[in-house]
Design a protein around this motif. Sequence first.
Motif, PDB file in Angstrom:
ATOM      1  N   SER A  65      56.795  37.582  86.974  1.00 31.63           N
ATOM      2  CA  SER A  65      57.683  38.166  87.982  1.00 31.63           C
ATOM      3  C   SER A  65      56.943  39.048  88.986  1.00 31.63           C
ATOM      4  O   SER A  65      57.550  39.570  89.924  1.00 31.63           O
ATOM      5  N   GLU A 119      51.737  44.742  94.877  1.00 29.64           N
ATOM      6  CA  GLU A 119      52.958  44.917  94.085  1.00 29.64           C
ATOM      7  C   GLU A 119      53.784  46.083  94.618  1.00 29.64           C
ATOM      8  O   GLU A 119      55.017  45.990  94.715  1.00 29.64           O
ATOM      9  N   SER A 146      54.469  40.086  92.103  1.00 30.77           N
ATOM     10  CA  SER A 146      54.268  39.493  93.424  1.00 30.77           C
ATOM     11  C   SER A 146      52.972  38.689  93.478  1.00 30.77           C
ATOM     12  O   SER A 146      51.930  39.124  92.977  1.00 30.77           O
TER      13      SER A 146
END
Length: 309
Positions: free
Chosen positions: A257, A203, A259
């Motif tokens: 949302s 992330e 990654s």
Amino acid sequence: MIEKGKKIKVAVVGDGTMGHGISEVFAKAGHTVQIIGLNDASLKSALDRIKLSLNEFVAEGLVSASDIDTIVGRISFSTDIQKAEDAAIVIEALPENMDLKTETFGKLEKICPQDTILATASGHSVSEVIAQVKKRDRVIATHFWFPPQLLPLVEVCGAPETSKATIDTTCELLKGIGKKPVVIDKEIDGFIGNRIQFAALREAWALYDSGVATADAIDSIVRYSIGRRYSVTGPIESADVAGLPVMVNFAAYLQPSLSNDKDPPAKLFDLAKVDGKVYNRSKAEIDKLIAARKKELFRWLAADMEETK
């Protein structure tokens, strides 16, 4: 099996990044250690790094200078794996080369007594390294964290064939050298700590790559928030404390949302190819950062040692 509290001979196969640190920890706890290394030069390097580390412990007031020779004297160095034949536990800490690991465990199977515990300190599971092992109930993963002489965690995990006695004995041995063994109930790639670490890193890299924030901003946000909180309460504990209704509802909003990239961003691959770094820091700046991190790890270790007195 190993008697609780008894001083034993420990063999560590591998004299690199993890091997010398693991050996140091056992020697400081009073055990006899046999390091089996690649060659004379690598063994000398391991000895030098052990002495350097011990002197750092002296500087922090955690080891007496007069004890260094005694601790080092408990460690023997050899390139001959046959020297592991009378060890109560053998810990493999070789480079991440699976052919080398499986071949080594095959040799250990032949030269060690039936009740010797065979452990791997690598990032691979037991099932991946025991292809040449017949008596599999005595093989276990002891996933130390780097640097092993400073970080207390050891993730302990067996294969389906690993006996409960092997797991229990290994945990007792690790507790006796000041470690905090945590048993993982089922084999999984990378163990648990690495999976959580790389989930966060994925992330962070995605945010950096997409221009949401600079690397320094991302690191500062972690350092001054969850980095401090997670040292007291882990992620699941923290969610419980915050309140599951709040955390579950926010997760339902946020998780879609996040990654889910299978690979690091291309720019990170490009940097890795040339041994580059995200931060353009000088060697002196990097050394200062590493020293500051080590100082904090020593502070935590001192607190752990005080807690167990």
